[in-house]
Scaffold this active site. Structure first.
Site, short mmCIF file in Angstrom:
data_model
loop_
_atom_site.label_atom_id
_atom_site.label_comp_id
_atom_site.label_asym_id
_atom_site.label_seq_id
_atom_site.Cartn_x
_atom_site.Cartn_y
_atom_site.Cartn_z
N ASP A 31 14.59 1.94 4.96
CA ASP A 31 14.57 0.51 5.29
C ASP A 31 15.35 0.31 6.59
O ASP A 31 16.35 0.99 6.82
CB ASP A 31 15.24 -0.29 4.14
CG ASP A 31 14.87 -1.77 4.16
OD1 ASP A 31 14.34 -2.26 3.16
OD2 ASP A 31 15.12 -2.41 5.23
N THR A 122 1.30 -6.35 -1.04
CA THR A 122 0.14 -7.20 -1.32
C THR A 122 -0.38 -7.74 0.01
O THR A 122 0.33 -8.46 0.70
CB THR A 122 0.57 -8.36 -2.24
OG1 THR A 122 1.13 -7.81 -3.44
CG2 THR A 122 -0.62 -9.24 -2.60
N GLU A 150 0.63 -2.96 -6.82
CA GLU A 150 1.57 -2.83 -7.95
C GLU A 150 1.41 -4.05 -8.84
O GLU A 150 0.94 -5.08 -8.43
CB GLU A 150 3.01 -2.73 -7.43
CG GLU A 150 3.42 -3.76 -6.41
CD GLU A 150 3.79 -5.14 -6.99
OE1 GLU A 150 3.70 -6.11 -6.25
OE2 GLU A 150 4.13 -5.22 -8.19
N CYS A 261 5.71 -13.91 -5.92
CA CYS A 261 4.32 -13.43 -5.95
C CYS A 261 3.29 -14.48 -6.33
O CYS A 261 2.37 -14.74 -5.56
CB CYS A 261 4.23 -12.24 -6.91
SG CYS A 261 5.20 -10.86 -6.32
N ARG A 326 13.47 -17.27 -5.55
CA ARG A 326 12.36 -17.58 -4.62
C ARG A 326 11.27 -18.38 -5.34
O ARG A 326 10.84 -18.00 -6.42
CB ARG A 326 11.78 -16.30 -4.01
CG ARG A 326 12.71 -15.63 -3.00
CD ARG A 326 12.16 -14.31 -2.53
NE ARG A 326 12.18 -13.32 -3.60
CZ ARG A 326 11.75 -12.05 -3.43
NH1 ARG A 326 11.23 -11.68 -2.27
NH2 ARG A 326 11.83 -11.19 -4.42
C1 UDX Z 1 4.23 -11.30 -11.38
C2 UDX Z 1 3.16 -10.48 -12.09
O1 UDX Z 1 3.35 -10.56 -13.50
C3 UDX Z 1 3.25 -9.03 -11.64
O2 UDX Z 1 2.18 -8.30 -12.24
C4 UDX Z 1 3.12 -8.95 -10.12
O3 UDX Z 1 3.20 -7.62 -9.67
C5 UDX Z 1 4.21 -9.79 -9.47
O4 UDX Z 1 4.12 -11.14 -9.94
P1 UDX Z 1 6.80 -11.77 -11.64
O5 UDX Z 1 6.61 -12.67 -10.48
O6 UDX Z 1 7.95 -10.84 -11.67
O7 UDX Z 1 5.46 -10.83 -11.81
O8 UDX Z 1 6.96 -12.70 -12.91
P2 UDX Z 1 6.18 -12.99 -14.24
O9 UDX Z 1 6.96 -12.44 -15.34
O10 UDX Z 1 4.77 -12.64 -14.10
O11 UDX Z 1 6.30 -14.62 -14.27
C6 UDX Z 1 5.78 -15.34 -13.16
C7 UDX Z 1 6.10 -16.82 -13.38
O12 UDX Z 1 5.34 -17.32 -14.49
C8 UDX Z 1 7.58 -17.09 -13.71
O13 UDX Z 1 7.98 -18.27 -13.06
C9 UDX Z 1 7.57 -17.28 -15.22
O14 UDX Z 1 8.61 -18.13 -15.67
C10 UDX Z 1 6.21 -17.93 -15.42
N1 UDX Z 1 5.69 -17.71 -16.77
C11 UDX Z 1 5.32 -16.45 -17.14
C12 UDX Z 1 5.58 -18.80 -17.62
O15 UDX Z 1 5.93 -19.92 -17.27
N2 UDX Z 1 5.07 -18.59 -18.87
C13 UDX Z 1 4.70 -17.35 -19.30
O16 UDX Z 1 4.27 -17.22 -20.46
C14 UDX Z 1 4.83 -16.25 -18.42
#
Ligand code: UDX
Length: 441
Positions: A31, A122, A150, A261, A326
């Site tokens: 990095d 991505t 990923e 994401c 974020r």
């Molecule tokens: C997500 C994808 O799941 C992952 O596959 C990708 O690589 C990156 O983006 P992440 O952003 O870490 O992962 O969080 P995730 O656990 O998916 O939750 C995303 C958002 O949805 C969060 O704000 C979470 O609070 C919300 N969420 C998730 C809900 O509100 N309800 C749910 O049942 C699940």
């Protein structure tokens, strides 16, 4: 064993590099952020990720893992170079590809043998093909580009990397053998490998994330309907999620989706559709409904507050088990309240996210507290915005004793409503059955 260089030590690059060394490869995580590399070399983590530190220490001791801020030297004699740098959105909502392009330029200049270049960042559909053309024109060696998106959830990233549902590989065929060597141990565990062309692999990532975001947006709207109709949300989720075609995951209602994401990838997919001239009204509304939800919640909180009141905010990260704020719905709701209710005092607590929160919500607007009870001391309303375990364990009687008015708004549906009501709280919660269901004409 392959010699792997990972460019970028953010959530994706660091977890990928550490886990690939755990799979037996020789990995350099590189990095340009010298401070971050120094932290990693001191066996400290710049991010909050369960299980990562012990794997890092184990593989550094086994001489399979090292860290460097010398990008050029790190590229030199690698078999595989993984690009895992950020692709944040610019002001117009388009993916910033400058860091990815910078990696490609360094590979063109410093690769010293034929190499497979794996794009794990991505990126918009067509980016890997463009990088392949660029390297064909500029590198003295045979640089073969593959897309390998990923699917790591923050807070579960090590688990998700070591237990993937599938490995998606976008290639023109030339990278197949090398990628099979990289992920060989998964093949032996029966993990499915999906080989596609690069563009399809890039779109699989966007489509997967957008579908999951849409599923969250869907259950959030259903929870409003269920509440007004006087239905039992938990039973509703059980009844929907038991259908194997739907599944129980991502059916928890909340304040909306956030993170680095989902919002970015949905916006990027909308931009891709605009560029291709393809109408996607359903997906366009996923983003709109998510933003509107945060406005509705802020409005509901504001309706319970009077000038001079204290609001206690429990949870600032975009979800539990991470320190990441974020695109956090909590931060978005707080910004709206700071803007709309200048006369109230906001106190907040989050077990992991306050250091990052303070960078985007300065302490002149928010008082950061040591625990939930301190945040709720003197408060007229307490609102739960992130589903941290510690909020599920709050003692209602103790909380009531420190609050000015016993009012709690549970935006994650995690507290025991009966227990709090018995302790004298007025409870409002996402998804809970409304006491007086609306008449349905
Ligand atoms: C997500 C994808 O799941 C992952 O596959 C990708 O690589 C990156 O983006 P992440 O952003 O870490 O992962 O969080 P995730 O656990 O998916 O939750 C995303 C958002 O949805 C969060 O704000 C979470 O609070 C919300 N969420 C998730 C809900 O509100 N309800 C749910 O049942 C699940």
């Amino acid at each position: 064993m392959l010699r792997v260089t990972v460019l970028g030590t953010g959530y994706v690059g660091l977890v990928s590099g550490v886990c690939l060394s755990e799979l037996g490869h020789r990995v350099i995580c590189a990095d340009k952020d010298k401070e971050k590399i120094k932290t990693l070399q001191q066996a400290k983590l710049p991010i909050h990720e369960d299980g990562l530190l012990c794997l890092l220490k184990k593989n550094v001791s086994a001489n399979r893992l090292s860290f460097s801020s010398n990008i050029e030297a790190s590229i030199h004699d690698s078999d595989i170079i993984i690009i895992a740098v950020g692709t944040p959105l610019d002001a117009d909502g388009n993916c910033t590809l400058e860091y990815v392009n910078d990696c490609a330029a360094k590979i063109a200049m410093h690769a010293s043998k034929d190499v497979v270049v794996v794009v794990k960042s991505t990126v918009p559909v067509g980016t890997c093909d463009r990088i392949q053309n660029y390297l064909d024109e500029t590198s003295h060696f045979n640089c073969v580009v593959a897309s390998n998106p990923e699917f790591l959830r923050e807070g579960n990233a090590v688990h998700d990397f070591m237990n993937p549902d599938r490995i998606v590989i976008g290639t023109d065929g030339r990278a197949k053998d090398c990628m099979l060597r990289l992920y060989g141990s998964y093949a032996m565990k029966g993990v499915s490998f999906i080989y596609a062309d690069r563009r399809t692999a890039e779109l699989i990532k966007y489509a997967s994330n957008t579908f999951l975001a849409m599923k969250v947006a869907f259950i959030n709207e259903i929870s409003d309907l269920s509440q007004r109709a006087g239905c039992d949300m938990q039973k509703l989720i059980e009844g929907i999620g038991s259908d194997k075609r739907i599944g129980p995951a991502f059916l928890k209602p909340g304040p909306g989706f956030g993170g680095s994401c989902f919002p970015k990838d949905v916006k990027a997919l909308i931009n891709i559709s605009d560029a291709l001239g393809v109408e996607i009204p359903l997906i366009r509304n996923v983003l709109h409904t998510n933003v509107m939800r945060q406005h509705h919640i802020a409005k509901a909180i504001k309706s319970k507050l009077h000038d001079g009141d204290v609001l206690a905010v429990l949870g600032l990260t975009y979800k539990a088990h991470t320190d990441d704020v974020r695109e956090s719905p909590a931060a978005a709701i707080l910004r709206l309240l700071i803007n709309d209710c200048p006369s109230i005092t906001i106190k907040a607590f989050d077990p992991c996210g306050m250091r990052n929160a303070e960078k985007i919500l300065p302490s002149k607007h928010v008082t950061y507290c040591g625990d939930a009870y301190e945040a709720c001391t003197g408060a007229s309303v307490a609102v739960i915005l992130t589903e941290w375990e510690c909020f599920k364990e709050i003692n209602p009687a103790l909380l009531k004793s420190v609050m000015k008015h016993p009012r709690i708004y549970d935006c994650r549906g995690i507290i025991d409503r009966e227990k709090f009501s018995k302790a004298g709280f007025h409870v409002r919660a996402i998804g809970y059955k409304a006491k007086e269901p609306a008449a349905i004409s």
